[in-house]
Write an enzyme that holds these catalytic residues in place. Structure first.
Site, short mmCIF file in Angstrom:
data_model
loop_
_atom_site.label_atom_id
_atom_site.label_comp_id
_atom_site.label_asym_id
_atom_site.label_seq_id
_atom_site.Cartn_x
_atom_site.Cartn_y
_atom_site.Cartn_z
N ALA A 178 0.82 -1.21 0.00
CA ALA A 178 0.00 0.00 0.00
C ALA A 178 0.86 1.26 0.00
O ALA A 178 2.08 1.20 0.07
CB ALA A 178 -0.93 -0.02 1.20
N HIS A 179 0.19 2.39 -0.04
CA HIS A 179 0.90 3.67 -0.17
C HIS A 179 1.77 3.98 1.04
O HIS A 179 1.44 3.63 2.16
CB HIS A 179 -0.06 4.83 -0.46
N ASN A 180 2.89 4.64 0.75
CA ASN A 180 3.82 5.14 1.77
C ASN A 180 4.64 4.05 2.45
O ASN A 180 5.35 4.32 3.40
CB ASN A 180 3.09 5.94 2.87
#
Lengths: 347, 347, 347
Positions: free
Chosen positions: B240-242
Site C-alpha cells: 500500500a501507499h507510503n
C-alpha cells in the site's frame, strides 16, 4: 433478439397462461424482474415475488397453484428450473462468436493459425505460435514465442502467456491471467543478496481447463507446471512453479499453492486457502475456506482450519476458539478453588 | 540449439560413459525425462529414476555407483547439481534477447531511449519517459509520463506503470504488475460519503528488484513508496501507499502490507501474510505463511500465527488449537470432579 | 509548475517568515523534504524535523513557537494540515487532463463518444459502447460490446471490462481491473467432470465508485453484480457473481466475497477478509483485517477473528490463543493435582 411466449412455450413443450404474443429480449431473476424479461419460479420461498415481479413472462412448474391473479404471462412446464437452464444455454449459444482478424494486431510470420479463429486488435502472437481451429484470442492478449493453443479455446482480453506454454482444447482463460511468469526461485549469496535461479520450464493446461481473471500460474524451474484436464481455477489464484493440479479439481478464488506441491484429482478448495510447498494432496480432498494446509493430505479427507485439521474437529475447535475467554475463566477459577480446597484440608 | 555429449563434458570437465555423439536440445527432470534432453542425478532418493529415465544424457557425481546398465549416456562430474545449475544459466544466457522497436508502438516524441533496447508492439511510452540501455519493454506495457527506467531492466507484457514512477537498474517486472496506482485514501464526509485524498507521490524500485506477476504497489500520498535494492516480491502481492520494503527482503505470494508500514532489510515473508498499517518490522525478521502482524516486530525475530507470536510459541499454540476439544472436555470434567469432591467432603 | 512563497501565502491567507521569493515546484514530507519543495508541520511529534528539513517552504500553525532559527521559509496559517490539504487538491486540479483520441486505437463505428473525452492508444472500444462526457479511457483498456460508461469516469491503463457492463458517473477504475468475467459456476456431472453454467449477467458500478488495481468483479449469472453508489474497493479484491456491495462501503485490499452475498451500506472492511457466499452483512458493519465471516451479520456490528466474532471477544480470544501453552499446562497440572488429592483422601 426477441422471442414471444408462443415460441418459448413450443420449445419447452409448455402451456401458456396469459398473453401469447408478449415478447421478451432478456432474462431476469423473479425478485428483480423488469418488463421485457423472462424469469422462473421454482423454489417456494420465492412464490411471493411472482405477484409483484415486473418480468413479462415467468416459467412455473405444472403443479404450481396460483393464489391470486398475476400481471405476467405464465408458461407451465414439468420442471421450471431445468427449463430455465436450457433456455440460458440456448441464449448463450445464440450469440454468434466473433471470427476474423482485427487490425492492428501483431502476428509473427512464423505463427500457424487454425480455421475460423478470432484475433482481436492489439493482440500479440509471437514466433512459432500455433493456434487451433475455432479459437478466439481477444484484444490485447499476449502469446509469447512457441506458445501452443488448442482448438475451441477462448482467451479473454489482456491475458498474458509467456514463451513455450501449452494450452489444451476447450480451455477458457479470463482477462488478466498470467501464465508462465518466472517461478520465485533465488539462491542466497553470502552477502545477503540473492541470485536468480533460471526458470526455463513452462505451464501446461490440459483440455477443458478454465482459469479465472487475474490468476497467475508460474513456469516450472524446468519441465512443466501442469493443470490437468477439466480443472477449474477461479480468480486471483496463485499456483507456484513445479506444481500440479489434478483432473476436475475445483479451486475457489484467492487460494495460493506454494512451489512443487501436487494436488490430486476431483478435489474442491474453498476460497483464500493457503497450501505449503513440496507437499502432496490426495484425490477427492475437500478443503474449507481460509484453511492453511501445512502437510500431506490423504485421499478423500475433508479438512478445514488454520492449521488444517479434520472438518468435524475444525468445527468444534472454531466454536471453542470463540469460547476461549470462558474456558480461561474456568481454568483460573478451578486453580483458585483447588488451592482453597487444599488449604482447607490442611487445617 | 543442439549440444552433443562431448561438448557438454568438455565444458563441465566431466567424463563420458556411453554414446559420445548423442545430442540434446533441452533440459528435463530425471523423473520425467524425454529423449533429446539432459537431466541430472544428485539426491540418492532419485537413483531409481536413472534406470528408467527417457533422458538421453544424465549428469552424475564422480563417485556414483551404477547398480545395473542404463540406456542413457552418463557424464560424470565432481558435483552433478552444481554442474547442472551452471548449464541452466548457460542455457538461459544463450537465448539472444530481443532488440529493436516493434510496430505499432506509441512512443512520445519527448521520450529518451537508451541503446540496444527492445520495445514490443502496442507498448505505450508516455511523455518525458527515460529508458536506460539494454532494457526490454515487452508488448502492451504502459509507461506513464515521466517514468524513469534504468539499464538492463525487463518489463514483461502488459505491466502498467503510472506517471512519475522510477525503476532502478537490473529490475525485472512481470506481466500484469501495476505500479503507482492511487493509494487508498479517503476522508469521510458527514453524510457518510467519502472524499478522495489526492495521491501525488510515486513508486520507486531501487536496483536489482524483482516484482512478480499481477502484484500491485501503490503510489505514496506524497513522496515515494520504496522497494529497496535487491528485494524480491512474488506474485499477487499488495504493497500500500507510503510503505517501504528493505534491501534483500523476500516476500512470497499473496502477502499484503497496509499503508505507511516500514519493513527492514533481509526479511523473509511466507505467503498470504497480512501486515497492519503504520507499523515497523525490523531487519532480518522471518515470518511464517498466513501470519497476521498487528504490531511492531524487532530485528531478527521469527514469528508466525494469527495473531503473530514467536515461532516456537506459535507451533505449540497451533498444536493446542487442534486439541481444543480435548482441553475443553478436560476443563468440563475437572469442574464436575471438583464439585463432586467438594460435595463429598461436605458430608 | 513553479510557485513562490508570496503566491502561496496569499492563496492561504498566511504570513511569511523568511525569503518571500523562494520558489517550490513540488510537495514533500517534512521528514524527507528536498530543496524546491513545500512541506507542512502539524503534529508536534514532527517538530524536530523542522530544524533539519531540506524543504524550502514549510506551513506551520499560527501558534507554533520556534525553538531556534530554521533555514527554510515559513508560512504561518490557522491550520497547517488543512492548508496543506487544500494545496494538495489545488496541485492535482492544476494537472490538465488529457483529451483527444490517440492512434492507433480501435473504436467500433457503432460506439457513441461524449465530448471532451480521452481515448489512449491501443484502447479497444467495442460495438454499441457509450462513453459519457469528460471521461478518460487510458491506453490498452478493453471495453466489450454494449459497455456503458458515464460522465467524468477515469479508466486507467489496461483495465478490462467485459460485454454489457455499466459504469456510473465519476467512477475511477484502476489499471488491471477486470469487470464482468464469468462467475465461477459449474454443475458436477456424474463422471466427476463439470458443466459450465452460462453466466449471462453483467457488472454494474453506480456513481462515485472507485475500484483498485487488479481487482476482479465477476458478472452475475443473470441480472447484475452491483457495487452501489460511493463504494470504494481497494486493490486485488475479488467480488464473486451475484454479489452486492452497499453505498459508501469501503473495503481494503485482498478481501474476497463469495457468490450471492449482499453487503450493506457504510460498512468498513479491513484487508484480507474472507466472506462466505449466500449471506447478508447489514449496514454499518465494521470488520477487522483477516476476518473470516461465515454467517449473516446484523447492522452496526463490529467483528473480527477467524471465525468472526464480536470485536471485544476476538481481542480476548486472540490474547488467549497466544497463551494456549500456559492454559494447557494449567489444565494438565490441575488434572494431576486433583487426582493426587483424591488419592490422598482415599487413604
Amino acid at each position: 433478439m426477441k422471442f414471444n411466449a408462443s415460441m418459448i412455450a413450443e420449445y419447452l413443450h409448455g402451456t401458456i397462461e396469459g398473453e401469447k404474443n408478449i415478447t421478451v429480449t432478456n432474462i431476469s431473476r423473479i425478485e428483480d424482474g423488469k418488463p421485457g424479461t423472462l424469469a422462473f419460479l421454482s423454489n417456494p420461498k420465492y412464490n411471493k415475488y411472482l405477484y409483484k415481479t415486473g418480468a413479462s413472462l415467468v416459467l412455473v412448474n405444472n403443479d404450481f397453484e396460483l393464489e391470486r391473479p398475476v400481471s405476467c404471462t405464465l408458461i407451465r412446464v414439468e420442471n421450471a428450473y431445468e427449463a430455465f437452464a436450457s433456455l440460458l444455454t440456448l441464449y448463450q449459444q445464440s450469440i454468434v462468436p466473433k471470427t476474423g482478424i482485427e487490425n492492428p494486431s501483431f502476428i509473427d510470420s512464423s505463427a500457424k493459425l487454425g480455421t475460423d479463429i478470432y484475433i482481436g486488435a492489439f493482440a500479440y502472437i509471437g514466433a512459432n505460435v500455433c493456434i487451433g481451429d475455432h479459437s478466439r484470442i481477444y484484444p490485447q492478449v499476449f502469446l509469447g514465442d512457441n506458445v501452443k493453443i488448442g482448438n475451441n479455446v477462448i482467451i479473454y482480453a489482456g491475458a498474458k502467456i509467456y514463451d513455450n506454454c501449452e494450452i489444451g482444447d476447450n480451455c477458457i482463460i479470463h482477462a488478466g491471467v498470467v501464465l508462465g511468469a518466472d517461478g520465485f526461485g533465488f539462491a542466497p549469496r553470502e552477502d545477503g543478496t540473492y541470485e536468480k535461479i533460471p526458470q526455463i520450464g513452462n505451464v501446461v493446461l490440459e483440455d477443458d481447463v478454465e482459469i479465472g481473471a487475474n490468476t497467475t500460474i508460474d513456469a516450472s524451474t524446468m519441465g512443466s507446471t501442469i493443470i490437468h484436464k477439466g480443472a477449474k481455477i477461479d480468480n486471483l489464484i496463485q499456483i507456484a512453479h513445479n506444481c500440479e493440479v489434478g483432473e476436475n479439481t475445483v479451486m475457489a478464488a484467492m487460494t495460493g499453492v506454494a512451489g512443487s506441491t501436487k494436488i490430486g484429482n476431483n478435489c474442491m478448495f474453498g476460497g483464500h486457502v493457503g497450501v505449503a510447498g513440496h507437499i502432496k494432496i490426495g484425490n477427492g480432498v475437500k478443503v474449507g475456506a481460509m484453511t492453511g494446509i501445512d502437510k500431506n493430505v490423504k485421499d478423500n479427507n475433508t479438512i478445514m482450519g488454520l492449521p488444517a485439521m479434520p472438518y468435524d474437529r475444525a468445527l468444534k475447535a472454531m466454536v471453542l476458539y470463540r469460547k476461549l475467554p470462558e474456558i480461561h475463566d474456568d481454568v483460573v477459577a478451578l486453580k483458585k478453588e483447588l488451592k482453597e480446597l487444599k488449604e482447607q484440608l490442611k487445617k
